[in-house]
Design a protein around this motif. Structure first.
Motif, PDB file in Angstrom:
ATOM      1  N   GLN A  24      76.034  60.789  32.415  1.00 35.73           N
ATOM      2  CA  GLN A  24      75.520  60.152  33.647  1.00 35.73           C
ATOM      3  C   GLN A  24      74.551  61.082  34.372  1.00 35.73           C
ATOM      4  O   GLN A  24      73.494  60.662  34.835  1.00 35.73           O
ATOM      5  N   ALA A  25      74.928  62.378  34.440  1.00 38.49           N
ATOM      6  CA  ALA A  25      74.044  63.338  35.120  1.00 38.49           C
ATOM      7  C   ALA A  25      72.704  63.388  34.408  1.00 38.49           C
ATOM      8  O   ALA A  25      71.653  63.426  35.043  1.00 38.49           O
ATOM      9  N   ALA A  26      72.744  63.362  33.079  1.00 38.68           N
ATOM     10  CA  ALA A  26      71.503  63.403  32.295  1.00 38.68           C
ATOM     11  C   ALA A  26      70.662  62.159  32.596  1.00 38.68           C
ATOM     12  O   ALA A  26      69.448  62.244  32.798  1.00 38.68           O
ATOM     13  N   ARG A  27      71.332  61.022  32.644  1.00 38.66           N
ATOM     14  CA  ARG A  27      70.584  59.794  32.926  1.00 38.66           C
ATOM     15  C   ARG A  27      69.968  59.865  34.327  1.00 38.66           C
ATOM     16  O   ARG A  27      68.813  59.500  34.523  1.00 38.66           O
TER      17      ARG A  27
ATOM     18  N   CYS B 194      66.850  61.391  31.772  1.00 40.66           N
ATOM     19  CA  CYS B 194      66.912  61.461  30.305  1.00 40.66           C
ATOM     20  C   CYS B 194      67.090  60.065  29.716  1.00 40.66           C
ATOM     21  O   CYS B 194      67.850  59.252  30.242  1.00 40.66           O
ATOM     22  N   GLU B 195      66.403  59.811  28.613  1.00 39.78           N
ATOM     23  CA  GLU B 195      66.489  58.493  27.977  1.00 39.78           C
ATOM     24  C   GLU B 195      67.452  58.495  26.802  1.00 39.78           C
ATOM     25  O   GLU B 195      67.866  57.448  26.312  1.00 39.78           O
TER      26      GLU B 195
ATOM     27  N   GLY C 213      72.042  52.247  30.025  1.00 40.75           N
ATOM     28  CA  GLY C 213      70.718  52.777  30.345  1.00 40.75           C
ATOM     29  C   GLY C 213      70.373  54.090  29.679  1.00 40.75           C
ATOM     30  O   GLY C 213      69.420  54.755  30.084  1.00 40.75           O
ATOM     31  N   ILE C 214      71.131  54.499  28.691  1.00 34.39           N
ATOM     32  CA  ILE C 214      70.785  55.719  27.973  1.00 34.39           C
ATOM     33  C   ILE C 214      71.218  55.538  26.511  1.00 34.39           C
ATOM     34  O   ILE C 214      72.282  54.968  26.244  1.00 34.39           O
TER      35      ILE C 214
ATOM     36  N   MET D  51      65.097  61.193  18.319  1.00 31.01           N
ATOM     37  CA  MET D  51      65.158  59.857  18.947  1.00 31.01           C
ATOM     38  C   MET D  51      64.126  59.752  20.062  1.00 31.01           C
ATOM     39  O   MET D  51      63.469  58.728  20.227  1.00 31.01           O
ATOM     40  N   GLY D  52      63.995  60.858  20.808  1.00 30.13           N
ATOM     41  CA  GLY D  52      62.981  60.862  21.867  1.00 30.13           C
ATOM     42  C   GLY D  52      61.578  60.848  21.276  1.00 30.13           C
ATOM     43  O   GLY D  52      60.700  60.109  21.721  1.00 30.13           O
ATOM     44  N   LEU D  53      61.375  61.657  20.240  1.00 26.57           N
ATOM     45  CA  LEU D  53      60.039  61.746  19.640  1.00 26.57           C
ATOM     46  C   LEU D  53      59.625  60.416  19.019  1.00 26.57           C
ATOM     47  O   LEU D  53      58.463  60.014  19.092  1.00 26.57           O
TER      48      LEU D  53
END
Ligand SMILES: Cc1ncc(COP(=O)(O)O)c(C=O)c1O
Length: 967
Positions: free
Chosen positions: A657-660, A664-665, A687-688, A925-927
């Protein structure tokens, strides 16, 4: 059972554990003046300088002899303590004394009436109730007045004695609700509707930002800290928080919150409609010096603005002196020092002289509502014992023309002088010194930029002040706590009898503390929070500022799209790794570090590491940040073994949750965090996109082993593969992939329940995939090639899909049964629980999730390729050294596209330019812009193949596996 553990077990489990974690787990047995006494582990009495002063309730110190003597006298006289529903003499005398003091100090002529209670919050709530009673009364009186006017107007129009003024229909408040054609009845109906809505307005309270007024149902609504308030915000009271330093906002608020009733006026044969101000704001609550919010004093100018506002809108001013009053700031009322006068005062804390629980709500006599006597009461309020003690306190404070107040002022100045010296010596550590009298706050600079993980982590969790409290108590024998809502403000609230010597003691202690913070020598902070039977390894404070090397990142490349933020949740592999993240801890033993980490169980989250930019050759980029949990593999194994995973799952979920919240995606779960969450499936964070990273872990492990086999000069196709921990999903997919290259696999399971059954499932899965390869056609090797020679397979292929043959999903099981029947035992796959079988394998995959290493040099065949993807490893740490013939590698190590590296202190086993494969999958995954969960729950062979192709395209390749030898 010790009292400490009874407290933890039966009273405050969470708090008990936190106190223990911080080294604050002491039970005080005696107290006098500014000193508390507890016993150390050897049973020796330890005196502690108490600067916390009962959260501000001890302006006269602990057990002041005069107060104790007074209490004794009361008890000896068998005084009537609980004679409710009688003339309470002591309460009366206390009420009179309080009224006199307030009038003397403020110059207000009007007496005050007192309503007594048992706690500060209760005093606040009784003021709130009383002010609301006043408001409701005024509102009703106004409504009745309006109703009478309306009736008179209607009557006059009906009688023909008056007509409606045409302007009345155009009043903005009526918003076109009435037209002249509707006549007087239409107009009055619109007026009535407007007034009904106005009367239903929920009353508003104003309070200052950072305020603290208590934690009961009503008072908590007026307390600014959302942590205390938010869960209860549906319980009532509408509150608006006003920033203290922006008094100009008050005019805006007056305008925003203005509510009017519409009234009619009859004059010169005309009925007009006029606006009457409706009392919509019940009260404004202020602390003259905010305590829990971080020691912030109201200025005379701010006070004046607030008083003027209250006068203007006709709202009550409640001055909360629960903490700041009774001499704490150098006067009976801190508000009197800035010339602020209240309609109400709330008093408590020091009023009880350190012995009684008592509070008082004072209200101007002309405001007092008689029936409040009945509609507000409490069994214990006004008890003679507390009232008499409180009266004694007032007498002592007021004695000798306010000697105590002068003493507080003088002592406070002396204290602040000393603190100011420290501030000028340590401007990098101390940000501000503020307060009034003996209500002083030392604001420390945030440690968010510290290189030490312990310091950064404590700033992140707001626990810095508490960690320092542990040090001050254990090392310096001084008791100080931070303020409740500002964890970096140490509050100092000693008694009026603070001596020069005590001030100097504090100077010495804070000087050392400042040096510890400046030099980031966290050993001194961590030791009190670890097993204290282990002696502190060094006493001196050393400079660790340069100990954590900085590092250069490659310059970012131009990108074609957004730089996505991705997070990776990791944890400590062993407590010993703390030495890597915080070099000051180098001298602490493994056992001390372990006990520190175990103790920190209630607060596991640590500060995220700044993101590492990773660029893909395809033009995309990510910022990859670690979100660590301070928990070791040993604890993780413990949660799994006990089945008690709810807590750690909540911790992991909090990290995600903190990352979101940080934008962060994608979030990858590392090591045990994926296991305890059943590979992400227990998490509920919309949402993540989540991943366990398992697919790329498998892909890279396979590649590493192939590489190793090539280096050792043998062909994978001729080798036997042993898979340790073969019952798991990852090992199963691994086996499926190797089965496409070789034809002998030994599946080694654990002796745990259900392992044999799950090994059968692995066998069926391997054959199922082999069948799929056969059906796909093309060139076959390994087990599919051998199976293709079997008559059963030839028959299935000849039959094609038909009802006669097993359903496609059952082919694997059918093949296994067939092979066993035909050959007596499976010629390709051997299932065992015996690690002896490893002797026959040239390739060994270690994937058991055992919390301890269990494979030693004895277990492996000469020159074997051993890939240990388990975290923690299945092989003993010195395996590579003892068996140099082995190609021992930690599978899943990936080279970043351009040598991008994690922060040196966060690398654990990694070298520069490397990531664990699970991290690499997260970055990938991000890339690649994957916005759905990837390795989530069980993974499949297909996912492994796809992610491997994607990794290759984005320049994430297998690192030189030999690097594993450096472990
Ligand atoms: C200003 C103020 N008001 C109210 C309270 C609540 O008092 P109690 O904790 O006795 O309920 C406090 C407690 O710290 C306080 O500082």
């Amino acid at each position: 059972m010790s009292t400490t553990s009874a407290f933890t077990e039966f009273v405050q489990p969470q708090m008990g554990r936190v106190l223990t974690a911080l080294g604050l787990d002491v039970e005080y047995e005696r107290a006098e003046g500014n000193t508390l006494y507890h016993r150390d582990d050897q049973g020796e009495q330890v005196p502690v300088l108490d600067l916390m002063g009962g959260y501000g309730s001890l302006i006269l110190g602990h057990n002041h002899p005069e107060i104790v003597a007074h209490a004794r006298e009361l008890l000896d006289q068998n005084r009537a303590v609980h004679a409710q529903f009688s003339l309470r003499g002591e309460a009366g005398r206390l009420g009179a004394a309080l009224s006199d003091v307030v009038r003397r100090e403020t110059g207000i002529k009007e007496p005050y009436l007192a309503t007594f209670g048992n706690s500060g919050a209760e005093a606040v709530e009784s003021a709130v109730k009383h002010a609301e009673l006043v408001r409701v009364r005024a509102a009703m009186a106004l409504a009745e007045e309006v109703a009478a006017h309306v009736a008179a107007a209607r009557d006059a129009v009906r009688r023909g004695a008056a007509t409606v003024d045409p302007d009345a229909y155009r009043l903005p408040a009526l918003q076109g609700q009435a037209a002249p054609a509707a006549g007087i009845e239409g107009l009055l109906a619109a007026v009535g509707a407007h007034n009904a809505a106005a009367l239903a307005t929920k009353p508003l309270f104003l309070a200052l930002e950072r305020s603290f007024h208590g934690k009961l149902v009503g008072s908590v609504q007026l307390t600014y800290n959302a942590g205390f308030r938010a869960p209860f915000q549906n319980l009532g009271t509408r509150v608006r928080f006003v920033p203290m330093d922006r008094p100009e906002l008050l005019a805006e608020i007056a305008e925003d919150e203005r509510v009017v009733l519409l009234d009619t006026e009859l004059a010169d044969g005309r009925v007009r409609v006029v606006e009457r101000d409706f009392p919509a704001i019940t009260a404004f609550l202020v602390e003259p010096v905010q305590g829990e919010g971080g020691i912030h004093a109201l200025t005379a100018e701010q006070g004046r603005a607030i008083r003027l506002f209250c006068n203007k809108v006709g709202t009550a001013l409640i001055i909360d002196e629960v903490q700041s009053g009774m001499g704490r700031c150098g006067a009976f009322l801190a508000s009197s020092l800035i010339g602020l006068r209240g309609d109400y005062y709330t008093l408590s804390k020091s009023l009880g002289g350190g012995l009684a629980k008592v509070s008082a709500m004072l209200v101007r006599r002309s405001l007092y509502q008689g029936e409040f006597d009945l509609i507000h009461s409490s069994t214990f309020a006004m008890d003679d014992f507390s009232s008499s003690i409180a009266r004694k306190v007032v007498e002592m404070l007021e004695a000798d023309d306010g000697k105590v107040y002068r003493q507080v002022t003088e002592r406070g100045e002396r204290l602040v002088e000393m603190l100011a010296d420290l501030k000028s010596a340590y401007p990098d550590v101390i940000e501000d010194i503020r307060g009034k009298g003996l209500f002083v706050g030392v604001q420390l600079r945030e440690q968010g930029e510290a290189r030490s993980m312990v310091l950064r982590g404590s700033a992140y969790t707001g626990a810095l002040g508490y960690l320092l409290s542990g040090y001050l108590l254990r090392q310096e024998r001084i008791r100080i706590a931070p303020t409740g809502s500002a964890g970096n403000v140490l509050r100092i609230q000693p008694s009026a009898y603070l001596t020069d010597e005590e001030i100097e003691r504090l100077r010495g202690a804070l000087d050392r503390l400042c040096r510890i913070l400046r030099y980031e020598d966290t050993l001194h902070l961590v030791h009190p929070a670890s097993d204290r039977t282990i002696p502190k390894p060094r006493a001196e404070i050393r400079d660790f500022r340069g100990a954590i090397e900085g590092y250069e990142q490659p310059a970012p490349r131009p990108v074609t799209g957004p730089v996505r933020k991705v997070a990776f949740v990791n944890h400590l592999i062993t407590p010993a790794h703390l030495r890597q993240v915080d070099p000051a801890l180098a001298d602490l033993s493994d056992a001390a570090l372990r006990s520190f980490v175990l103790g920190m169980d209630p607060v596991k989250k640590a500060a995220p590491y700044p993101g590492v930019r990773i660029d893909s050759p395809l033009g995309s980029a990510v910022e990859f940040a670690l979100y660590p949990l301070m928990v070791g593999s040993e604890q993780m194994g413990g949660y799994l073994a006990s089945g008690d995973v709810a807590g750690i799952r909540a911790d992991v979920e909090e990290r995600v949750q903190a990352a979101r919240e940080d934008g962060c995606e994608v979030a990858g779960l590392g090591m045990y965090t994926s296991i305890v969450t059943n590979n992400c499936t227990s998490l509920n964070v919309p949402g993540i996109a989540l991943t366990s990273g398992n697919a790329l872990t498998v892909a890279m492990g396979v590649q590493a082993m192939e590489h190793g086999a090539r280096d050792r000069g043998f062909a994978v196709g001729d080798a036997t593969l042993a898979v340790v921990g073969a019952a798991g999903n990852i090992a199963s997919v691994y086996s499926q992939l190797f089965a496409e290259q070789l034809s002998r696999i030994v599946l080694v399971g654990s002796r745990r329940d259900g392992s044999a059954r799950r090994l059968r499932t692995t066998v069926h899965g391997i054959y199922q995939e082999a069948w799929a390869r056969i059906v796909e056609g093309g060139e076959l090797a390994g087990i599919p090639a051998r199976l293709a020679e079997e008559p059963l397979i030839a028959k299935w292929l000849a039959d094609g899909p038909s009802a006669e043959v097993p359903a496609d999903a059952d082919r694997g099981k059918e093949i296994a049964a067939y092979l066993e029947e035909r050959y007596g035992q499976d010629p390709f796959l051997t299932v065992t629980q015996d690690t002896e079988a490893l002797h026959k394998a040239q390739l060994v995959l270690c994937a058991s999730n055992s919390p301890e290493p269990f494979l030693t040099g004895e277990h492996f065949a000469p020159d074997a390729v051993v890939c240990d993807i388990a975290v923690p490893n299945n092989a003993v740490p010195d395996l590579a050294a003892r068996r140099p013939d082995l190609a021992y590698m930690l599978g899943g190590i990936v080279a970043t596209p351009n040598g991008e590296s994690l922060h040196p202190s966060a690398r654990a086993f990694l070298e520069a330019g490397q990531l664990f494969a699970c991290m690499a999958e997260t970055a990938l995954m991000g890339l690649a812009g994957i916005d759905r969960h990837y390795s989530y729950g069980n993974i499949t062979r297909r996912q492994v193949i796809d992610i491997a192709a994607l990794a290759d395209a984005h320049g994430l390749r297998l690192a030189d596996y030999k690097s594993a030898h450096s472990v």
